[in-house]
Design a protein around this motif. Structure first.
Motif, mmCIF file in Angstrom:
data_model
loop_
_atom_site.group_PDB
_atom_site.id
_atom_site.type_symbol
_atom_site.label_atom_id
_atom_site.label_comp_id
_atom_site.label_asym_id
_atom_site.label_seq_id
_atom_site.Cartn_x
_atom_site.Cartn_y
_atom_site.Cartn_z
ATOM 1 N N PHE A 20 -2.778 -4.990 -17.047
ATOM 2 C CA PHE A 20 -3.818 -4.284 -16.308
ATOM 3 C C PHE A 20 -4.909 -5.256 -15.834
ATOM 4 O O PHE A 20 -5.362 -5.185 -14.688
ATOM 5 C CB PHE A 20 -4.398 -3.169 -17.170
ATOM 6 C CG PHE A 20 -3.335 -2.287 -17.762
ATOM 7 C CD1 PHE A 20 -2.526 -1.515 -16.936
ATOM 8 C CD2 PHE A 20 -3.109 -2.254 -19.129
ATOM 9 C CE1 PHE A 20 -1.528 -0.714 -17.460
ATOM 10 C CE2 PHE A 20 -2.101 -1.465 -19.665
ATOM 11 C CZ PHE A 20 -1.305 -0.697 -18.826
ATOM 12 N N PHE A 21 -5.311 -6.177 -16.699
ATOM 13 C CA PHE A 21 -6.248 -7.223 -16.277
ATOM 14 C C PHE A 21 -5.604 -8.122 -15.222
ATOM 15 O O PHE A 21 -6.252 -8.566 -14.276
ATOM 16 C CB PHE A 21 -6.695 -8.061 -17.474
ATOM 17 C CG PHE A 21 -7.651 -7.354 -18.382
ATOM 18 C CD1 PHE A 21 -8.768 -6.708 -17.869
ATOM 19 C CD2 PHE A 21 -7.444 -7.329 -19.746
ATOM 20 C CE1 PHE A 21 -9.656 -6.045 -18.705
ATOM 21 C CE2 PHE A 21 -8.324 -6.663 -20.592
ATOM 22 C CZ PHE A 21 -9.442 -6.016 -20.066
ATOM 23 N N ALA A 24 -5.498 -6.268 -11.886
ATOM 24 C CA ALA A 24 -6.858 -6.162 -11.360
ATOM 25 C C ALA A 24 -7.364 -7.500 -10.836
ATOM 26 O O ALA A 24 -8.010 -7.569 -9.781
ATOM 27 C CB ALA A 24 -7.800 -5.634 -12.445
ATOM 28 N N ALA A 25 -7.052 -8.583 -11.554
ATOM 29 C CA ALA A 25 -7.522 -9.905 -11.143
ATOM 30 C C ALA A 25 -6.823 -10.391 -9.891
ATOM 31 O O ALA A 25 -7.427 -11.040 -9.032
ATOM 32 C CB ALA A 25 -7.314 -10.909 -12.274
ATOM 33 N N GLY A 28 -7.026 -6.562 -7.252
ATOM 34 C CA GLY A 28 -8.243 -5.780 -7.082
ATOM 35 C C GLY A 28 -8.095 -4.359 -7.603
ATOM 36 O O GLY A 28 -7.053 -3.954 -8.146
ATOM 37 N N ILE A 29 -9.145 -3.583 -7.412
ATOM 38 C CA ILE A 29 -9.202 -2.224 -7.951
ATOM 39 C C ILE A 29 -8.177 -1.306 -7.296
ATOM 40 O O ILE A 29 -7.621 -0.412 -7.942
ATOM 41 C CB ILE A 29 -10.637 -1.642 -7.805
ATOM 42 C CG1 ILE A 29 -10.760 -0.349 -8.591
ATOM 43 C CG2 ILE A 29 -10.987 -1.461 -6.339
ATOM 44 C CD1 ILE A 29 -10.650 -0.514 -10.090
ATOM 45 N N LEU A 32 -4.822 -1.920 -8.915
ATOM 46 C CA LEU A 32 -4.793 -1.336 -10.260
ATOM 47 C C LEU A 32 -4.629 0.178 -10.185
ATOM 48 O O LEU A 32 -3.871 0.770 -10.961
ATOM 49 C CB LEU A 32 -6.077 -1.695 -11.005
ATOM 50 C CG LEU A 32 -6.162 -1.235 -12.465
ATOM 51 C CD1 LEU A 32 -5.051 -1.867 -13.286
ATOM 52 C CD2 LEU A 32 -7.523 -1.581 -13.056
ATOM 53 N N ALA A 33 -5.317 0.801 -9.237
ATOM 54 C CA ALA A 33 -5.178 2.250 -9.057
ATOM 55 C C ALA A 33 -3.750 2.616 -8.661
ATOM 56 O O ALA A 33 -3.179 3.585 -9.177
ATOM 57 C CB ALA A 33 -6.170 2.734 -8.005
ATOM 58 N N TYR A 35 -1.100 0.939 -9.398
ATOM 59 C CA TYR A 35 -0.255 0.714 -10.572
ATOM 60 C C TYR A 35 -0.278 1.930 -11.499
ATOM 61 O O TYR A 35 0.767 2.388 -11.980
ATOM 62 C CB TYR A 35 -0.731 -0.537 -11.311
ATOM 63 C CG TYR A 35 0.160 -0.975 -12.435
ATOM 64 C CD1 TYR A 35 1.318 -1.706 -12.186
ATOM 65 C CD2 TYR A 35 -0.143 -0.644 -13.756
ATOM 66 C CE1 TYR A 35 2.144 -2.103 -13.231
ATOM 67 C CE2 TYR A 35 0.677 -1.047 -14.801
ATOM 68 C CZ TYR A 35 1.815 -1.771 -14.527
ATOM 69 O OH TYR A 35 2.640 -2.156 -15.562
#
Length: 267
Positions: A20-21, A24-25, A28-29, A32-33, A35
């Motif tokens: 998850f990190f 996101a890294a 971006g957001i 992650l959303a 995913y």
């Protein structure tokens, strides 16, 4: 961040040991959303009202939950990617709405012309995202093998072929090749013309990779190693350039032993 006590057992970390990190890294957001939405879509498809095989639904639900939990401590590899995509494909084929229950828009798109467009899109994506990178990687591997076998002329030809591809991941291939080239150039038996060609090509490619990866300390270190091995006695201005680059690297990774060692060499 790098803990110096881990050296030399571990010298670099290029992925977070948490998917998850990591997502996101790198994405971006929004990535992650997206995913998380994959898991939500699978849960909705598995447990939506209707006739369901409880044992099968439960088994695949547990499989996804375990995969989700393990990703709190690891990142994906090709083997896990293969399995998870097979699971997602099974869920999509087994529990997607039947054609008769799909909305009119889907039925209108389900035509020969639309399918033809999808096939063309898949082929284009395969060419640019799969075949070209694979071909460039193959040429880079052959270049590295020829370097290790003491055949720099052939290595240069393969590297030039890989460079023309201009594919994703090329900067990483350049870094690997540069590390091998730096060790070869110091060979006193190397033909001067070949040495000069190897120096010029390697320096050009590393400079281009560095411009695109200014916030990556590893490329700064690669550039410094190239300068130290290729130009230490020939071009002092290159040493000044490497010193400037490594000043940025030390800001990015102030405690990394390899960066401190490279600065000491330049000094």
């Amino acid at each position: 961040h790098f803990d110096p006590e881990l050296f030399p057992t571990e010298s670099w970390f290029d992925k977070a040991h948490n998917i998850f990190f990591d997502v996101a890294a790198s994405g971006g957001i929004l990535a992650l959303a997206a995913y998380f939405l994959v898991f939500l879509a699978c849960a909705y498809g598995l447990w939506r009202k209707g006739e369901r095989d409880f044992a099968t639904v439960s088994a695949f639900s547990i499989l996804l939950i375990v995969y989700f939990l393990q990703n709190l401590f690891v990142f994906d590899t090709p083997s896990t990617y293969l399995m998870v995509f097979l699971v997602l494909s099974f869920i999509a084929s087994r529990y997607s709405p039947k054609p008769s229950s799909r909305p009119g828009l889907w039925r209108s798109l389900n035509t020969v012309f639309f399918k033809f467009l999808v096939v063309i899109l898949v082929l284009v994506c395969f060419w640019y995202l799969s075949f070209r990178p694979a071909s460039a990687s193959r040429s880079t591997i052959k270049a590295a093998i020829n370097l290790m076998e003491g055949k720099p002329r052939e290595a240069i030809e393969f590297l030039q072929k890989a460079q023309k591809r201009k594919t994703m991941g090329q900067d990483e291939m350049v870094r690997i090749f540069a590390d091998n080239a730096a060790s070869l150039v110091g060979n006193p038996n190397l033909v001067p013309e070949i040495k000069e060609s190897l120096q010029e090509l390697t320096n050009q490619m590393v400079e281009e990779a560095l411009l695109k990866n200014k916030r990556d300390a590893r490329y700064c270190l690669t550039f410094s190693n190239i300068v130290t091995n290729l130009y230490l006695k020939d071009e002092p201005q290159k040493l000044n350039r490497a010193w400037e680059v490594m000043q940025e690297a030390i800001k990015l990774a102030p405690d990394h032993p390899l960066i401190l060692y490279s600065l000491a060499q330049l000094k």
